[in-house]
Design a protein around this motif. Structure first.
Motif, PDB file in Angstrom:
ATOM      1  N   TRP A 223       0.853  -1.178   0.000  1.00 42.01           N
ATOM      2  CA  TRP A 223       0.000   0.000   0.000  1.00 42.01           C
ATOM      3  C   TRP A 223       0.891   1.229   0.000  1.00 42.01           C
ATOM      4  N   PRO A 224       1.247   1.721  -1.175  1.00 42.28           N
ATOM      5  CA  PRO A 224       2.142   2.877  -1.197  1.00 42.28           C
ATOM      6  C   PRO A 224       1.456   4.115  -0.629  1.00 42.28           C
ATOM      7  N   LEU A 225       2.196   4.827   0.184  1.00 40.21           N
ATOM      8  CA  LEU A 225       1.699   6.072   0.762  1.00 40.21           C
ATOM      9  C   LEU A 225       2.525   7.213   0.188  1.00 40.21           C
ATOM     10  N   ASN A 226       1.865   8.309  -0.137  1.00 43.18           N
ATOM     11  CA  ASN A 226       2.653   9.461  -0.554  1.00 43.18           C
ATOM     12  C   ASN A 226       3.027  10.246   0.694  1.00 43.18           C
ATOM     13  N   VAL A 227       4.098  10.991   0.576  1.00 43.85           N
ATOM     14  CA  VAL A 227       4.628  11.673   1.758  1.00 43.85           C
ATOM     15  C   VAL A 227       3.649  12.729   2.277  1.00 43.85           C
ATOM     16  N   GLY A 228       2.840  13.313   1.387  1.00 42.91           N
ATOM     17  CA  GLY A 228       1.817  14.258   1.837  1.00 42.91           C
ATOM     18  C   GLY A 228       0.827  13.606   2.785  1.00 42.91           C
ATOM     19  N   GLN A 229       0.444  12.372   2.481  1.00 40.33           N
ATOM     20  CA  GLN A 229      -0.473  11.631   3.356  1.00 40.33           C
ATOM     21  C   GLN A 229       0.171  11.389   4.719  1.00 40.33           C
ATOM     22  N   ILE A 230       1.461  11.097   4.717  1.00 41.85           N
ATOM     23  CA  ILE A 230       2.177  10.877   5.980  1.00 41.85           C
ATOM     24  C   ILE A 230       2.136  12.142   6.830  1.00 41.85           C
ATOM     25  N   TYR A 231       2.503  13.285   6.213  1.00 36.42           N
ATOM     26  CA  TYR A 231       2.564  14.523   6.989  1.00 36.42           C
ATOM     27  C   TYR A 231       1.178  15.008   7.408  1.00 36.42           C
ATOM     28  N   ASN A 232       0.154  14.804   6.586  1.00 35.15           N
ATOM     29  CA  ASN A 232      -1.215  15.146   7.003  1.00 35.15           C
ATOM     30  C   ASN A 232      -1.631  14.306   8.199  1.00 35.15           C
ATOM     31  N   THR A 233      -1.284  13.020   8.154  1.00 31.16           N
ATOM     32  CA  THR A 233      -1.620  12.140   9.277  1.00 31.16           C
ATOM     33  C   THR A 233      -0.858  12.566  10.525  1.00 31.16           C
ATOM     34  N   LEU A 234       0.421  12.898  10.373  1.00 33.34           N
ATOM     35  CA  LEU A 234       1.215  13.357  11.523  1.00 33.34           C
ATOM     36  C   LEU A 234       0.619  14.629  12.124  1.00 33.34           C
ATOM     37  N   ASP A 235       0.171  15.548  11.275  1.00 38.99           N
ATOM     38  CA  ASP A 235      -0.459  16.781  11.777  1.00 38.99           C
ATOM     39  C   ASP A 235      -1.694  16.459  12.605  1.00 38.99           C
ATOM     40  N   ARG A 236      -2.524  15.531  12.115  1.00 37.07           N
ATOM     41  CA  ARG A 236      -3.741  15.148  12.866  1.00 37.07           C
ATOM     42  C   ARG A 236      -3.383  14.431  14.167  1.00 37.07           C
ATOM     43  N   LEU A 237      -2.364  13.564  14.107  1.00 36.37           N
ATOM     44  CA  LEU A 237      -1.940  12.866  15.316  1.00 36.37           C
ATOM     45  C   LEU A 237      -1.410  13.854  16.354  1.00 36.37           C
ATOM     46  N   GLU A 238      -0.692  14.870  15.893  1.00 36.76           N
ATOM     47  CA  GLU A 238      -0.184  15.896  16.806  1.00 36.76           C
ATOM     48  C   GLU A 238      -1.351  16.693  17.395  1.00 36.76           C
ATOM     49  N   ARG A 239      -2.297  17.071  16.540  1.00 37.90           N
ATOM     50  CA  ARG A 239      -3.486  17.805  16.994  1.00 37.90           C
ATOM     51  C   ARG A 239      -4.238  17.026  18.066  1.00 37.90           C
ATOM     52  N   ASP A 240      -4.289  15.695  17.884  1.00 40.00           N
ATOM     53  CA  ASP A 240      -5.024  14.842  18.818  1.00 40.00           C
ATOM     54  C   ASP A 240      -4.208  14.461  20.050  1.00 40.00           C
ATOM     55  N   GLY A 241      -2.973  14.961  20.148  1.00 38.46           N
ATOM     56  CA  GLY A 241      -2.145  14.695  21.318  1.00 38.46           C
ATOM     57  C   GLY A 241      -1.528  13.303  21.351  1.00 38.46           C
ATOM     58  N   LEU A 242      -1.463  12.640  20.200  1.00 45.68           N
ATOM     59  CA  LEU A 242      -0.927  11.280  20.159  1.00 45.68           C
ATOM     60  C   LEU A 242       0.553  11.247  19.782  1.00 45.68           C
ATOM     61  N   VAL A 243       1.027  12.300  19.123  1.00 44.21           N
ATOM     62  CA  VAL A 243       2.454  12.456  18.828  1.00 44.21           C
ATOM     63  C   VAL A 243       2.838  13.896  19.133  1.00 44.21           C
ATOM     64  N   ALA A 244       4.128  14.105  19.270  1.00 47.87           N
ATOM     65  CA  ALA A 244       4.651  15.458  19.474  1.00 47.87           C
ATOM     66  C   ALA A 244       5.888  15.628  18.613  1.00 47.87           C
ATOM     67  N   LYS A 245       6.091  16.858  18.131  1.00 48.64           N
ATOM     68  CA  LYS A 245       7.310  17.143  17.381  1.00 48.64           C
ATOM     69  C   LYS A 245       8.471  17.134  18.349  1.00 48.64           C
ATOM     70  N   GLY A 246       9.556  16.532  17.893  1.00 47.62           N
ATOM     71  CA  GLY A 246      10.741  16.465  18.725  1.00 47.62           C
ATOM     72  C   GLY A 246      11.868  17.251  18.104  1.00 47.62           C
ATOM     73  N   GLU A 247      13.039  16.701  18.175  1.00 46.71           N
ATOM     74  CA  GLU A 247      14.232  17.391  17.700  1.00 46.71           C
ATOM     75  C   GLU A 247      14.280  17.464  16.182  1.00 46.71           C
ATOM     76  N   ILE A 248      15.076  18.398  15.707  1.00 53.49           N
ATOM     77  CA  ILE A 248      15.335  18.554  14.277  1.00 53.49           C
ATOM     78  C   ILE A 248      16.807  18.230  14.078  1.00 53.49           C
ATOM     79  N   ASP A 249      17.090  17.310  13.146  1.00 53.78           N
ATOM     80  CA  ASP A 249      18.489  16.926  12.946  1.00 53.78           C
ATOM     81  C   ASP A 249      19.215  17.932  12.053  1.00 53.78           C
ATOM     82  N   ALA A 250      20.481  17.694  11.812  1.00 51.41           N
ATOM     83  CA  ALA A 250      21.320  18.603  11.038  1.00 51.41           C
ATOM     84  C   ALA A 250      20.827  18.774   9.601  1.00 51.41           C
ATOM     85  N   GLU A 251      20.094  17.790   9.092  1.00 54.23           N
ATOM     86  CA  GLU A 251      19.564  17.859   7.723  1.00 54.23           C
ATOM     87  C   GLU A 251      18.177  18.494   7.673  1.00 54.23           C
ATOM     88  N   GLY A 252      17.662  18.916   8.805  1.00 51.61           N
ATOM     89  CA  GLY A 252      16.363  19.576   8.857  1.00 51.61           C
ATOM     90  C   GLY A 252      15.181  18.642   9.017  1.00 51.61           C
TER      91      GLY A 252
END
Length: 195
Positions: free
Chosen positions: A33-62
């Motif tokens: 089931w190929p996922l496009n990266v936009g779908q991943i980031y939209n899902t991450l945004d919703r998960l963050e909104r719902d308090g299930l994930v949080a943004k953490g550190e940013i590495d040297a590559e951004g």
């Protein structure tokens, strides 16, 4: 299939950034089931909104790493423990197409079924070849084989269903009677525009 819960389950293993999650999802599902990266980031945004994930550190590559929260881990545990419920009215595009075609005048249902059988058999055979070529000793290949086995059984079920449709049609040759449009009109509808 729940992309949301799958991504959460992967994040439960450790922090990941979006493209990394996409690659992990592909590894763990046999790239079925190929996922496009936009779908991943939209899902991450919703998960963050719902308090299930949080943004953490940013590495040297951004890359922005996301980490699962305690609430997210609880949701993963509940998802893994619960059976997958299939609704009674799951939409099956092929079944709907055949049912509608069976009620339309002038449709060669036999030809439609034969063309579908050719496509379904080709898909089935391709899945068999893919599974036979796999070496399930590796975790990624085991995951791919598990998903492929499910897809093979679905393809076999579809072929059997096509057999049943043909048997039903053979028992009812009078099927040529098409459904006319109903004369009673629904109470609701789009009103005409005023001139």
């Amino acid at each position: 299939m729940s992309v949301r819960q799958s991504l959460l389950a992967i994040l439960d293993q450790g922090p990941c950034y979006g493209y990394q999650l996409r690659a992990e999802f592909a590894r763990r599902t046999g790239s079925s089931w190929p996922l496009n990266v936009g779908q991943i980031y939209n899902t991450l945004d919703r998960l963050e909104r719902d308090g299930l994930v949080a943004k953490g550190e940013i590495d040297a590559e951004g890359h922005v790493y996301y980490r699962i929260t305690d609430a997210g881990s609880t949701e993963v545990a509940a998802w893994l423990a619960a059976p997958v419920e299939r609704g009674p009215a799951s939409r099956n595009e092929l079944a709907v197409k055949v049912a509608v075609a069976a009620t339309l005048p002038g449709v060669d249902l036999g030809a439609l079924l034969q063309e579908q059988r050719r496509a379904s058999l080709a898909r089935h055979d391709a899945l068999i070849r893919t599974t036979d070529a796999a070496s399930p000793g590796e975790p990624e290949e085991l995951a791919r084989a598990i998903v492929a086995d499910a897809m093979i059984l679905h393809a076999q079920a579809e072929l059997r269903w096509l057999d049943l449709v043909e048997e039903r049609l053979a028992r009812h040759p009078e099927r040529a009677i098409a459904l006319e449009l109903a004369t009673d009109r629904p109470k609701r509808g789009r009103p005409a525009r005023a001139a």
